[in-house]
Design a protein around this motif. Structure first.
Motif, short mmCIF file in Angstrom:
data_model
loop_
_atom_site.label_atom_id
_atom_site.label_comp_id
_atom_site.label_asym_id
_atom_site.label_seq_id
_atom_site.Cartn_x
_atom_site.Cartn_y
_atom_site.Cartn_z
N PHE A 150 -74.50 -18.51 46.49
CA PHE A 150 -75.12 -19.42 47.64
C PHE A 150 -74.68 -20.94 47.23
O PHE A 150 -74.68 -21.05 45.71
CB PHE A 150 -76.32 -19.44 47.76
CG PHE A 150 -76.81 -17.99 48.59
CD1 PHE A 150 -75.93 -17.30 49.28
CD2 PHE A 150 -78.10 -17.76 48.71
CE1 PHE A 150 -76.19 -16.26 49.78
CE2 PHE A 150 -78.53 -16.58 49.51
CZ PHE A 150 -77.74 -15.86 50.04
N SER A 174 -80.50 -18.90 51.82
CA SER A 174 -80.86 -19.51 50.35
C SER A 174 -82.24 -19.96 50.20
O SER A 174 -82.98 -19.52 48.91
CB SER A 174 -79.72 -20.62 49.92
OG SER A 174 -80.36 -21.88 50.19
N GLN A 203 -76.26 -10.52 39.71
CA GLN A 203 -75.01 -11.12 40.46
C GLN A 203 -74.82 -12.77 39.93
O GLN A 203 -73.85 -13.05 39.68
CB GLN A 203 -75.01 -11.12 41.84
CG GLN A 203 -73.58 -11.31 42.44
CD GLN A 203 -73.47 -11.38 43.80
OE1 GLN A 203 -73.65 -10.30 44.85
NE2 GLN A 203 -72.86 -11.87 44.59
N CYS A 204 -75.97 -13.34 40.00
CA CYS A 204 -75.49 -14.84 39.97
C CYS A 204 -76.39 -15.60 38.80
O CYS A 204 -76.22 -16.74 38.42
CB CYS A 204 -76.13 -15.52 41.18
SG CYS A 204 -77.69 -15.72 41.55
N MET A 234 -79.56 -16.12 37.93
CA MET A 234 -80.81 -16.78 38.37
C MET A 234 -82.04 -16.04 37.91
O MET A 234 -81.97 -15.00 38.16
CB MET A 234 -80.85 -17.38 39.85
CG MET A 234 -81.76 -18.26 40.29
SD MET A 234 -81.99 -18.62 41.82
CE MET A 234 -81.35 -20.14 42.03
N PHE A 271 -85.65 -19.57 40.31
CA PHE A 271 -86.03 -19.57 42.01
C PHE A 271 -87.42 -20.35 42.28
O PHE A 271 -87.42 -20.91 43.30
CB PHE A 271 -86.17 -18.19 42.39
CG PHE A 271 -86.58 -17.93 43.69
CD1 PHE A 271 -85.84 -18.55 44.66
CD2 PHE A 271 -87.76 -17.36 43.88
CE1 PHE A 271 -86.49 -18.40 46.11
CE2 PHE A 271 -88.34 -17.13 45.23
CZ PHE A 271 -87.78 -17.56 46.03
N ILE A 289 -86.73 -24.31 41.90
CA ILE A 289 -85.78 -24.66 42.68
C ILE A 289 -86.22 -24.24 44.35
O ILE A 289 -86.05 -25.36 45.33
CB ILE A 289 -84.25 -24.15 42.76
CG1 ILE A 289 -83.87 -24.41 41.32
CG2 ILE A 289 -83.34 -24.81 43.53
CD1 ILE A 289 -82.52 -23.84 40.87
N ARG A 332 -85.08 -21.81 46.05
CA ARG A 332 -83.99 -21.16 46.93
C ARG A 332 -83.12 -20.39 46.07
O ARG A 332 -83.02 -20.42 44.81
CB ARG A 332 -82.82 -22.35 47.30
CG ARG A 332 -83.65 -23.48 48.51
CD ARG A 332 -82.39 -24.38 48.95
NE ARG A 332 -82.85 -25.41 49.33
CZ ARG A 332 -82.43 -26.63 48.73
NH1 ARG A 332 -81.24 -26.75 47.78
NH2 ARG A 332 -83.09 -27.67 49.13
N PHE A 333 -82.72 -19.45 46.80
CA PHE A 333 -81.90 -18.26 46.14
C PHE A 333 -80.59 -18.73 45.89
O PHE A 333 -80.09 -19.47 46.34
CB PHE A 333 -82.04 -17.00 47.15
CG PHE A 333 -83.26 -16.31 47.43
CD1 PHE A 333 -84.03 -15.56 46.33
CD2 PHE A 333 -83.79 -16.49 48.51
CE1 PHE A 333 -85.12 -15.12 46.70
CE2 PHE A 333 -85.02 -15.81 48.69
CZ PHE A 333 -85.56 -15.16 48.06
N GLY A 334 -80.13 -18.02 44.86
CA GLY A 334 -78.77 -17.97 44.15
C GLY A 334 -77.78 -17.37 44.90
O GLY A 334 -76.68 -17.87 45.15
N CYS A 335 -78.05 -16.40 45.45
CA CYS A 335 -76.94 -15.36 46.19
C CYS A 335 -77.73 -14.17 46.84
O CYS A 335 -78.86 -14.35 46.92
CB CYS A 335 -75.95 -14.85 45.29
SG CYS A 335 -76.80 -13.51 44.26
N ALA A 336 -77.00 -13.59 47.57
CA ALA A 336 -77.75 -12.53 48.42
C ALA A 336 -78.32 -11.46 47.89
O ALA A 336 -79.13 -10.93 48.35
CB ALA A 336 -76.33 -11.89 49.46
N TYR A 339 -82.22 -11.44 46.54
CA TYR A 339 -83.34 -10.73 47.48
C TYR A 339 -83.70 -9.24 46.89
O TYR A 339 -84.83 -9.01 46.82
CB TYR A 339 -82.88 -10.48 48.85
CG TYR A 339 -83.20 -11.78 49.58
CD1 TYR A 339 -84.23 -11.97 50.49
CD2 TYR A 339 -81.98 -12.84 49.61
CE1 TYR A 339 -84.47 -13.07 51.19
CE2 TYR A 339 -82.24 -14.04 50.49
CZ TYR A 339 -83.43 -14.15 51.24
OH TYR A 339 -83.59 -15.17 51.98
#
Lengths: 353, 176
Positions: free
Chosen positions: A41, A166, B79-80, B82, B87, B90, B92-96, B99
């Motif tokens: 994202f 996001s 994956q990312c 984070m 999280f 910030i 907000r999520f780093g990638c799908a 979740y």
């Protein structure tokens, strides 16, 4: 450039079309947030990932057309001057957040009704505008555009959680349905203040014209849904529509009562504002918004004739700092802008004669 | 206990991190913890975003009372990369995939933001979600069937039952 040509350039064609209840509802907007499943994202600002998104859209959609949305144009934020970016924000075609995104871009249809922001908070944020109160229609059309994009993009989607975004405040439908309403009588009669908490309790938010954190100038409010998970898109839109219908009814009622009870005072306020807009030489932006709102109310009530009711929507955009500077073709200081603003308003009113 | 990072100051923050299923413990002093991003810098301006992250239930760590034992789980997204702490900071999520990675911690956050139901009831992607469309249709038919039987509308119920059968048979056929 003459004002007429400048305006034709500046005002999106859809804004000049008629829409249901457009004496009170200025516009309806649907925004859908979507993400690529396989890419990180924009949150983490990984340029090598974000460039894949804009490259893909450039390759697949630049210059393409879909139904009535013709000739989509991909514009990179880094290619635009500060003033041009500002003008796009003032037209609501991009968000203030996108302006600061180095890797951001927008895919815009020629008629400026559909704009698809890339690498804002999410990879994809598509938005669609309609004049007046037309949320269901806008949702239906937005779904078509969504399906068109999805033909080629694997969305981040989960059976249980819906569209993955996001920010957790958008997960599920990724939908923000919003309506821009002009409610002068509810403000004058001090009833708007009491309405806002009620609207909030129903899971909807009331904000100023330019979204999050902006003030309600010119008696214009943006009302949108907060909840995106657990309710279907159609339900969210139906709920918002019923709230708006209710507000419209109350606004009409309040206008009626204002005329009955304090007709001469109201008339004085409206004509005073009309006079100031036609003759003053310095006009500060908050005053302009207030005066324009009064004149628009005068038009709606039939007191001012021969002035088109679009004047509020059009001038509210044209008198913003970005557009004033585009019109002047140079950067202006704040006091120069106040002079320019009054000139532009006077000239625009002259066009009506 | 001494700080693992600077080996000078006493450790005030005790963190258990889980990265890709491996557990590791970290004991840090106030300064090092802040440098490593385990604790939000208190001087950072209070922004609108704090309002949102406030909803996520970020523990306000009172560092003056350094003796207090604080256990902070720092699950990381595969994956990312984070961490859950990032999280929350910030908002907000780093990638799908986040979740899935933070799944066990997310329900209360979603409940706070969206209240009531935590299941998506809206649109299904037209192309990607073809199988889900069939499932949704089946679910709808089954609900209707139950309602019809309750109302003793057997003729109509039979029609719906046949529809369900047809869909199921088609599904089986697709698999083989």
């Amino acid at each position: 450039m003459s004002l007429e040509n400048f305006m034709n350039d500046a005002i999106s064609p859809w804004m000049r079309e008629e829409g249901p209840n457009n004496d009170i509802v200025l516009s309806s907007r649907i925004r859908l947030a979507r993400n690529f499943n396989q890419h990180i994202f924009p949150t983490l600002k990984k340029e090598e990932e974000l460039i894949k998104i804009t490259d893909f859209f450039h390759e697949e959609y630049h210059g393409s057309s879909f139904q009535t949305y013709k000739n989509f144009d991909l514009i990179y934020m880094r290619d635009l001057s500060e003033i041009k970016k500002r003008a796009l924000v003032e037209k609501h075609l991009i968000s203030p957040n996108l302006v600061n995104e180095n890797m951001g871009a927008v895919l815009m249809s020629e008629n400026e009704q559909a704009s698809i922001m890339l690498n804002e908070e999410d990879h994809i944020r598509m938005q669609l505008y309609f004049p007046g109160l037309q949320l269901s229609k806008a949702l239906e059309e937005a779904f078509y555009i969504d399906d068109w994009i999805e033909e080629k993009v694997d969305y981040a989607y989960d059976e249980k959680m819906g569209y993955l975004t996001s920010c957790p405040t958008n997960v599920g439908t990724g939908l923000r349905a919003s309506v821009l309403v002009h409610l002068p009588a509810l403000v004058i009669t001090k009833r708007m203040k009491r309405m806002i908490p009620v609207v909030n309790q129903l899971g909807f938010v009331v904000r100023g014209m330019y979204g999050e954190g902006t003030e309600a100038v010119g008696n214009m409010f943006q009302i949108s849904n907060q909840i995106t998970l657990g309710k279907a898109e159609e339900e969210i839109v139906a709920d918002l529509e019923s709230i708006i219908m209710n507000l419209i009814e109350q606004e009409r009622e309040a206008r009626k009562r204002l005329i009955e009870r304090s007709s001469s005072m109201l008339e004085d306020q409206i004509y005073r504002s009309f006079g100031l807009l036609q003759y003053s030489r310095i006009m500060e932006s908050n005053e302009a918004a207030k005066r324009l709102s009064n004149v628009r109310l005068g038009i709606d009530l039939g007191m001012i004739e021969h002035v088109s009711h679009n004047i509020l929507n059009e001038l509210m955009i044209l008198i913003q700092p970005g557009f004033l500077q585009l019109y002047a073709e140079e950067t202006l200081t704040s006091s120069e802008r106040d002079k320019m603003r009054s000139t532009l308003i006077r000239e625009r009113l002259m066009l009506e004669k | 206990m001494q700080c693992m990072e600077c080996h000078e100051r006493p450790a005030a923050l005790h963190v258990t991190e889980i990265v890709n299923g491996t557990k590791r413990e970290r004991h840090l002093c106030e300064q090092c913890a802040q440098q490593k991003g385990y604790v939000a810098n208190q001087e950072e301006a209070y922004s609108l975003h704090d309002l949102i992250t406030g909803l996520f239930g970020v523990n306000q760590v009172d560092l003056q009372q350094g003796q207090r034992m604080i256990q902070e789980e720092a699950i990381k997204c595969k994956q990312c990369q984070m961490s859950f702490h990032e999280f929350r900071k910030i908002g907000r999520f780093g990638c799908a995939h986040c979740y899935e990675s933070f799944k066990s911690r997310l329900a209360p956050i979603f409940r706070r933001i969206h209240s009531s139901s935590l299941k998506h009831h809206g649109k299904i992607p037209k192309r990607q979600g073809q199988k889900l469309h069939v499932q949704k249709e089946l679910d709808n038919h089954r609900e209707e069937l139950a309602r019809l039987i309750e109302d003793e509308e057997f003729e109509q119920a039979a029609v719906i039952r046949d529809k369900i059968k047809a869909i199921e048979e088609k599904k089986e056929g697709d698999h083989s």
